[in-house]
Design a protein around this motif. Structure first.
Motif, mmCIF file in Angstrom:
data_model
loop_
_atom_site.group_PDB
_atom_site.id
_atom_site.type_symbol
_atom_site.label_atom_id
_atom_site.label_comp_id
_atom_site.label_asym_id
_atom_site.label_seq_id
_atom_site.Cartn_x
_atom_site.Cartn_y
_atom_site.Cartn_z
ATOM 1 N N ASP A 250 0.858 -1.181 0.000
ATOM 2 C CA ASP A 250 0.000 0.000 0.000
ATOM 3 C C ASP A 250 0.897 1.235 0.000
ATOM 4 N N THR A 251 0.942 1.922 -1.130
ATOM 5 C CA THR A 251 1.868 3.053 -1.264
ATOM 6 C C THR A 251 1.188 4.372 -0.914
ATOM 7 N N SER A 252 -0.114 4.331 -0.672
ATOM 8 C CA SER A 252 -0.833 5.598 -0.486
ATOM 9 C C SER A 252 -0.296 6.391 0.705
ATOM 10 N N LYS A 253 0.167 5.670 1.755
ATOM 11 C CA LYS A 253 0.638 6.393 2.948
ATOM 12 C C LYS A 253 2.066 6.912 2.783
ATOM 13 N N LEU A 254 2.770 6.426 1.743
ATOM 14 C CA LEU A 254 4.157 6.854 1.527
ATOM 15 C C LEU A 254 4.240 8.277 1.001
ATOM 16 N N ILE A 255 3.198 8.693 0.296
ATOM 17 C CA ILE A 255 3.276 9.979 -0.395
ATOM 18 C C ILE A 255 2.814 11.097 0.528
ATOM 19 N N PRO A 256 3.755 11.944 0.960
ATOM 20 C CA PRO A 256 3.387 13.013 1.896
ATOM 21 C C PRO A 256 2.488 14.045 1.205
ATOM 22 N N THR A 257 1.714 14.755 1.998
ATOM 23 C CA THR A 257 0.824 15.769 1.432
ATOM 24 C C THR A 257 1.122 17.148 2.017
ATOM 25 N N GLU A 258 1.937 17.171 3.086
ATOM 26 C CA GLU A 258 2.344 18.482 3.633
ATOM 27 C C GLU A 258 3.845 18.596 3.588
ATOM 28 N N ASN A 343 6.691 21.906 -18.583
ATOM 29 C CA ASN A 343 7.821 22.835 -18.586
ATOM 30 C C ASN A 343 8.242 23.240 -17.179
ATOM 31 N N LYS A 344 7.253 23.412 -16.316
ATOM 32 C CA LYS A 344 7.529 23.883 -14.946
ATOM 33 C C LYS A 344 7.217 22.766 -13.962
ATOM 34 N N ILE A 345 8.105 22.548 -13.004
ATOM 35 C CA ILE A 345 7.836 21.506 -12.015
ATOM 36 C C ILE A 345 7.903 22.081 -10.602
ATOM 37 N N THR A 346 7.357 21.323 -9.679
ATOM 38 C CA THR A 346 7.408 21.669 -8.262
ATOM 39 C C THR A 346 8.099 20.526 -7.528
ATOM 40 N N ILE A 347 9.054 20.895 -6.670
ATOM 41 C CA ILE A 347 9.666 19.868 -5.811
ATOM 42 C C ILE A 347 9.244 20.204 -4.389
ATOM 43 N N SER A 348 8.679 19.225 -3.706
ATOM 44 C CA SER A 348 8.183 19.484 -2.353
ATOM 45 C C SER A 348 8.908 18.568 -1.387
ATOM 46 N N LEU A 349 9.492 19.188 -0.342
ATOM 47 C CA LEU A 349 10.381 18.429 0.553
ATOM 48 C C LEU A 349 9.998 18.592 2.017
ATOM 49 N N ASN A 350 10.500 17.661 2.834
ATOM 50 C CA ASN A 350 10.286 17.672 4.287
ATOM 51 C C ASN A 350 11.574 17.322 5.013
ATOM 52 N N GLY A 351 12.608 18.088 4.835
ATOM 53 C CA GLY A 351 13.847 17.790 5.545
ATOM 54 C C GLY A 351 14.720 16.826 4.756
ATOM 55 N N GLU A 352 15.961 16.684 5.217
ATOM 56 C CA GLU A 352 16.975 16.006 4.408
ATOM 57 C C GLU A 352 16.851 14.494 4.326
ATOM 58 N N LEU A 353 16.073 13.873 5.197
ATOM 59 C CA LEU A 353 15.989 12.411 5.151
ATOM 60 C C LEU A 353 14.601 11.898 4.784
ATOM 61 N N LYS A 354 13.667 12.812 4.588
ATOM 62 C CA LYS A 354 12.313 12.394 4.227
ATOM 63 C C LYS A 354 12.154 12.378 2.707
ATOM 64 N N PRO A 355 11.341 11.457 2.192
ATOM 65 C CA PRO A 355 11.128 11.415 0.734
ATOM 66 C C PRO A 355 10.614 12.759 0.219
ATOM 67 N N PHE A 356 11.080 13.146 -0.963
ATOM 68 C CA PHE A 356 10.553 14.373 -1.563
ATOM 69 C C PHE A 356 9.808 14.001 -2.842
ATOM 70 N N ILE A 357 8.911 14.866 -3.268
ATOM 71 C CA ILE A 357 8.165 14.553 -4.474
ATOM 72 C C ILE A 357 8.384 15.616 -5.553
ATOM 73 N N ILE A 358 8.355 15.142 -6.795
ATOM 74 C CA ILE A 358 8.422 16.037 -7.951
ATOM 75 C C ILE A 358 7.069 15.944 -8.627
ATOM 76 N N HIS A 359 6.428 17.062 -8.813
ATOM 77 C CA HIS A 359 5.113 17.058 -9.456
ATOM 78 C C HIS A 359 4.965 18.342 -10.253
ATOM 79 N N SER A 360 3.773 18.599 -10.768
ATOM 80 C CA SER A 360 3.607 19.802 -11.584
ATOM 81 C C SER A 360 2.163 20.250 -11.571
#
Lengths: 376, 376
Positions: A250-258, A343-360
């Protein structure tokens, strides 16, 4: 069995079916392609036990074949494909001159091939009695391209070598992860399919399907699924594959939203900067690069004691939130960026050891997640 | 050392010199490229001890470099080439910021590379004090293309890994043989060079020279030779190579001048027929195909117990002389035919075990000889 067929048409059919033929053949009979010729059509079948492809002369191309005598035979895939590729002329003729001798000829060339045993060729049962739904080719191609690269190459967790294919209500969600990065694409279906699905499709199946879709003009795929198989049908091909057994995590909980840090940047600038930064790290440092994210700007860095160092300024980067230093595998970031068609992307992060996401903002249904690397 | 240079111009120079850099480096310093920058020019040197390439900014391109401070350094070939290939922008700047730290930068990228030791870099002495002669680029490219493929790949007789380069009077003759086939091309020089020559040039040298000649626009090569070296100079590059020591076998007696069977045929028809015939023999039968030569026609055949057989009619073939069956290596015949730039060829034979030659009325200075194979 005796017929003549347009050479380039036959070559096209052969190119489709050979995608299911394995170079390391387990059962000798599966090194062959089954030819079934009826009064006005030809059907070719190839299989590697995991995946089978059946392709047929299209209704509109009935004039490309002249059949004197119908019949069935199995010809060695490798040789028949090479012969049809290299033989001269627009038309090539086939004649079974003995129980297991097929003559393939034009005016100047005459090949006599030992055939394989039709009796030994496995029956391929298509799961067409199951309920089906339809998808546009363009959507399927995007779904594959944007997820399949993130599947695992290692057989240690077979489940992760496939792509998770989920239908919930009107949502179709494809997810791939090798446990270090994850790619997920959602598509809103036009009509609600009859039932929910949660399957794991082998990456190899999707890669070969994608190649065939690039080659054909058909625009719609009809998809059938059973407990253990999936079948894709277009006007010109059927591709049926085994599914991978098991429960996808179940990957749904892996993807952070904040998030604490958010970067907006130009996709191409970032992609080329990471590509250059990885020049110095890819041979000896496991492809690790660092991002130095400050309120007033972002830099991609890489240091190699042996070779030297590199600093790339990301001039388009707009940063909000906390400052941050983070290390990650450049290849994962490059794969993710290359799969995004914006063309434009958003990178959203939560500190240096937490997974970050690339989206748009321009494609909110695609999420690329990457796990950073601890470098101290 | 501080300068800026047009990126694509530098990339072009790097592409030339890297052809002399070996992937398996014996001396670490030779993994580097020597950069020598003067007030208005730049010279790059690469070497692998066997062969050295020096390339210089052309007189017409002085405006492509702006030098603030001249100097010399050695940069790692692999990384500097990749960096210049991938860096953004039209201009790239270099600055030696410490004894062994070179900064390579544009507006957004900044690489700091560890340099290699200038002192350790070997001096390349060009043999320009020797007598020289000139050849047109086009002639040199043809000479290489039409002979070098026939050199031996095996180190068991090092002499045969090179091409024999002979000047006798106004004739320049290049010969290559691996003892199973031979290719020989003669060129009539415009002026008689001062002395006779009989050298053996490594195949690798000629292959790399040929690639560079494809890339540059210079039309004339000046060639210097000494006892142990050969030097090719054009306006933009110098390529100097060691020669192979030893005496090349006298091949003049190998080439027959009288024949019992002569075939005239269309080059392309024969080439494609042999290519197709070899489809069935190349995996398991050492690429052997057979020619069945009769007064009324010629067929190329190949038989494989496992796969089947093939018969190719050569419709253009005109045969005179004795009928004959002969077996040969298809790859040798294909290599020879591909090197000939004519439409019609002549094959001249003397029985099934004697060498046969492929030549053409349209280029009487090129001879391809092939030794048949005994198959019984």
């Amino acid at each position: 069995m005796k017929f003549s067929i347009n050479r380039s048409m036959l070559l096209q059919l052969l190119n489709h079916v050979t995608k299911s033929i394995s170079s390391r053949v387990i059962t000798p009979i599966l090194s062959g392609i089954k030819f079934e010729v009826t009064a006005d059509s030809i059907t070719l079948t190839g299989s590697n036990t995991e995946m089978s492809i059946i392709t047929k002369l299209n209704e509109n191309n009935k004039d490309k074949i002249q059949v004197e005598q119908s019949g069935t035979c199995v010809l060695p895939s490798k040789y028949i494909t090479e012969i049809i590729k290299k033989i001269d002329g627009d038309t090539v003729s086939f004649e079974l001159i003995d129980t297991n001798l097929m003559q393939v000829y034009t005016t100047s060339s005459e090949f006599t091939l030992n055939t394989l045993s039709v009796e030994e060729y496995p029956n391929i049962f298509l799961i067409t009695e199951e309920k089906s739904f339809q998808l546009q080719k363009q959507i399927v191609q995007n779904l594959i391209k944007q997820t399949v690269f993130a599947t695992s190459q290692s057989e240690s967790r077979p489940i992760l070598t496939g792509v998770n294919f989920v239908i919930q209500g009107k949502d179709l969600i494809m997810t791939a992860t090798d446990s270090y990065r994850l790619a997920q694409k959602k598509v809103l279906l036009d009509v609600e399919p009859v039932m929910s699905k949660n399957l794991i499709i082998p990456a190899k199946t999707l890669q070969e399907l994608s190649k065939i879709l690039d080659e054909i003009e058909d625009n719609v795929l009809t998809i059938y699924t059973s407990q253990s198989k999936i079948l894709f049908i277009t006007e010109s091909i059927c591709l049926q594959s085994n599914l991978i057994e098991g429960n996808y995590p179940d990957t749904s909980k892996l993807i952070p939203t904040e998030f604490n840090t958010v970067i907006e940047a130009d996709l191409n600038e970032l992609l080329h900067a990471i590509d250059r930064a990885s020049l110095l790290s890819r041979d000896i440092h496991n492809n690790i690069v660092n991002a130095d994210i400050k309120t007033d700007g972002m830099e991609i860095k890489s240091i190699s004691q042996e070779i030297g160092q590199v600093r790339e300024k990301i001039q388009s980067a707009q940063i909000s939130g906390d400052e941050l230093k983070i290390s990650f595998n450049a290849r994962y970031a490059l794969d993710a960026l290359k799969a995004m068609e914006v063309n434009k992307i958003t990178i959203s992060l939560n500190g240096e050891l937490k997974p970050f996401i690339i989206h748009s903002k321009d494609d909110e249904n695609l999420i690329q997640l990457i796990l950073p690397i601890r470098t101290y």
